[in-house]
Scaffold this active site. Structure first.
Site, PDB file in Angstrom:
ATOM      1  N   ARG A 198     -80.945  21.392 -61.912  1.00  0.00           N
ATOM      2  CA  ARG A 198     -81.791  22.566 -62.112  1.00  0.00           C
ATOM      3  C   ARG A 198     -82.697  22.855 -60.924  1.00  0.00           C
ATOM      4  O   ARG A 198     -83.332  23.897 -60.866  1.00  0.00           O
ATOM      5  CB  ARG A 198     -82.655  22.341 -63.360  1.00  0.00           C
ATOM      6  CG  ARG A 198     -82.364  23.330 -64.444  1.00  0.00           C
ATOM      7  CD  ARG A 198     -83.081  22.902 -65.699  1.00  0.00           C
ATOM      8  NE  ARG A 198     -83.950  23.964 -66.161  1.00  0.00           N
ATOM      9  CZ  ARG A 198     -84.683  23.883 -67.268  1.00  0.00           C
ATOM     10  NH1 ARG A 198     -84.651  22.785 -67.976  1.00  0.00           N
ATOM     11  NH2 ARG A 198     -85.434  24.877 -67.615  1.00  0.00           N
ATOM     12  N   HIS A 232     -74.417  18.493 -57.502  1.00  0.00           N
ATOM     13  CA  HIS A 232     -75.866  18.680 -57.437  1.00  0.00           C
ATOM     14  C   HIS A 232     -76.598  17.602 -56.643  1.00  0.00           C
ATOM     15  O   HIS A 232     -77.786  17.413 -56.808  1.00  0.00           O
ATOM     16  CB  HIS A 232     -76.436  18.790 -58.852  1.00  0.00           C
ATOM     17  CG  HIS A 232     -75.866  19.946 -59.613  1.00  0.00           C
ATOM     18  ND1 HIS A 232     -76.065  21.256 -59.218  1.00  0.00           N
ATOM     19  CD2 HIS A 232     -75.065  19.995 -60.693  1.00  0.00           C
ATOM     20  CE1 HIS A 232     -75.421  22.064 -60.054  1.00  0.00           C
ATOM     21  NE2 HIS A 232     -74.809  21.322 -60.950  1.00  0.00           N
ATOM     22  N   ARG A 239    -113.183  22.166 -73.438  1.00  0.00           N
ATOM     23  CA  ARG A 239    -111.860  22.799 -73.372  1.00  0.00           C
ATOM     24  C   ARG A 239    -111.419  23.312 -74.728  1.00  0.00           C
ATOM     25  O   ARG A 239    -111.463  22.599 -75.725  1.00  0.00           O
ATOM     26  CB  ARG A 239    -110.823  21.792 -72.867  1.00  0.00           C
ATOM     27  CG  ARG A 239    -111.128  21.263 -71.509  1.00  0.00           C
ATOM     28  CD  ARG A 239    -110.117  21.763 -70.534  1.00  0.00           C
ATOM     29  NE  ARG A 239    -110.295  21.152 -69.237  1.00  0.00           N
ATOM     30  CZ  ARG A 239    -109.587  21.495 -68.178  1.00  0.00           C
ATOM     31  NH1 ARG A 239    -108.664  22.417 -68.277  1.00  0.00           N
ATOM     32  NH2 ARG A 239    -109.792  20.910 -67.035  1.00  0.00           N
ATOM     33  N   PRO A 257     -87.878  13.149 -66.786  1.00  0.00           N
ATOM     34  CA  PRO A 257     -88.538  11.930 -66.443  1.00  0.00           C
ATOM     35  C   PRO A 257     -90.053  12.103 -66.534  1.00  0.00           C
ATOM     36  O   PRO A 257     -90.653  12.808 -65.743  1.00  0.00           O
ATOM     37  CB  PRO A 257     -88.101  11.705 -65.005  1.00  0.00           C
ATOM     38  CG  PRO A 257     -86.899  12.583 -64.780  1.00  0.00           C
ATOM     39  CD  PRO A 257     -86.787  13.476 -65.930  1.00  0.00           C
ATOM     40  N   GLU A 258     -90.645  11.513 -67.519  1.00  0.00           N
ATOM     41  CA  GLU A 258     -92.102  11.417 -67.581  1.00  0.00           C
ATOM     42  C   GLU A 258     -92.472  10.054 -66.994  1.00  0.00           C
ATOM     43  O   GLU A 258     -91.618   9.400 -66.396  1.00  0.00           O
ATOM     44  CB  GLU A 258     -92.560  11.570 -69.040  1.00  0.00           C
ATOM     45  CG  GLU A 258     -92.063  12.891 -69.659  1.00  0.00           C
ATOM     46  CD  GLU A 258     -92.501  13.111 -71.094  1.00  0.00           C
ATOM     47  OE1 GLU A 258     -93.572  12.636 -71.469  1.00  0.00           O
ATOM     48  OE2 GLU A 258     -91.757  13.761 -71.846  1.00  0.00           O
TER      49      GLU A 258
END
Length: 285
Positions: free
Chosen positions: A117, A98, A160, A2-3
């Site tokens: 996970r 889960h 950067r 999920p972004e």
DNA sequence: ATCCATTCCTGTACGC
DNA sequence: TGCGTACAGGAATGGA
């Protein structure tokens, strides 16, 4: 995970279904997530009313009338389902392998957080001090806000040397962009993912900002992207995955490309920072 | 200050 | 069918 688009889709559904509801009962089945879950969540959640559900970056914030906020992060494989009482008719809640958090609402519906996970996290925090909490305190700007502009990005990338792909995934620079949408936004902007982040012109950054907003908005409209685990809160898949330009399409032709993939090799897959990146060597320079 | 590899944990796909 | 290996949407960490 999920972004941003997937989290936004879930948050909208949760807001619709949970706001003004009272939590009758809660059960926490594990404290072993990415960060250990502290406090007695079950007891702290019981009898509280949900007053708002909002998103910050990829975090889901569920504000309660107790002055606390339940924070949920889905990690890579987390999901949240809401089930109606009607679909449960007479059945007792059956915990799946889960499932880590279960809430029963006063209208009889249930919310379940699952995460195979366990890269996700759960926390209950004082709403007032929420932004001081370390994981939220360091976050960069929201990409869909008006004030996220080329100037913002330019300033944050200055000097950067890291690649632009990795910089976009750094949540301190801009939030919500993960592995899929980083590749997709760079394709739309025609920028090669390996370029040093600090060496991209303002003009190109302006296009990148537009591309990020465009791809995130388009995905939200489609209910997000379902690769494997992601589901909307009602269990349906998103469908933006069918509209990927480059993600997971190695060897194929990118949309509108002039080249012959038989000769050019089509979309390339490379690895940056241990993660797959997809791009078109012809259209991205 | 910045960047890189590694780590948390489990499931699945693939090659042999 | 079974086994080993690689890889998967995130993000913190420690060391260079």
């Amino acid at each position: 995970m999920p972004e941003l688009p997937e989290v936004e889709t879930i948050v909208r559904a949760l807001a619709r279904r949970l706001v003004k509801k009272r939590i009758k009962q809660a059960a926490l089945f594990t404290t072993r997530l990415r960060l250990p879950v502290t406090g007695n969540l079950s007891r702290q959640l019981a009898e509280k009313r949900i007053i708002a559900v909002v998103r910050r970056a990829k975090y889901i914030l569920i504000h309660l009338d107790s002055g606390r906020t339940l924070v949920i992060h889905l990690g890579m494989t987390g999901s949240i389902r809401i089930r109606d009482r009607s679909t449960q008719a007479g059945k007792l809640f059956a915990r799946a392998r889960h499932d880590h958090l279960w809430l029963q609402l006063d209208d009889g519906s249930e919310m379940v957080f699952s995460d195979p996970r366990r890269f996700g996290l759960l926390a209950l925090l004082e709403t007032e001090n929420l932004e001081l909490w370390a994981p939220l305190a360091t976050l960069g700007p929201e990409p869909l806000e008006r004030k996220f502009t080329a100037a913002t990005l330019h300033e944050r990338l200055a000097g950067r040397k890291v690649s632009i792909k990795q910089a976009l995934m750094n949540q301190e620079i801009v939030v919500g962009v993960g592995n899929i949408y980083a590749s997709e936004a760079l394709f739309l902007a025609g920028i090669k993912p390996t370029m040093a982040a600090g060496r991209i012109s303002s003009e190109r950054l302006a296009l990148l900002v537009k591309s990020i907003k465009k791809v995130l908005r388009a995905s939200i409209s489609a209910g997000g992207s379902t690769l494997k685990d992601y589901r909307q809160a009602n269990g349906e898949t998103g469908f933006f995955q069918s509209r990927f330009s480059v993600y997971d399409r190695a060897g194929q032709r990118c949309p509108g490309c002039c080249c012959d993939p038989e000769k050019s090799g089509g979309i390339q897959r490379i690895v940056q920072g241990g993660r797959s990146t997809f791009y078109c060597p012809v259209r991205q320079r």
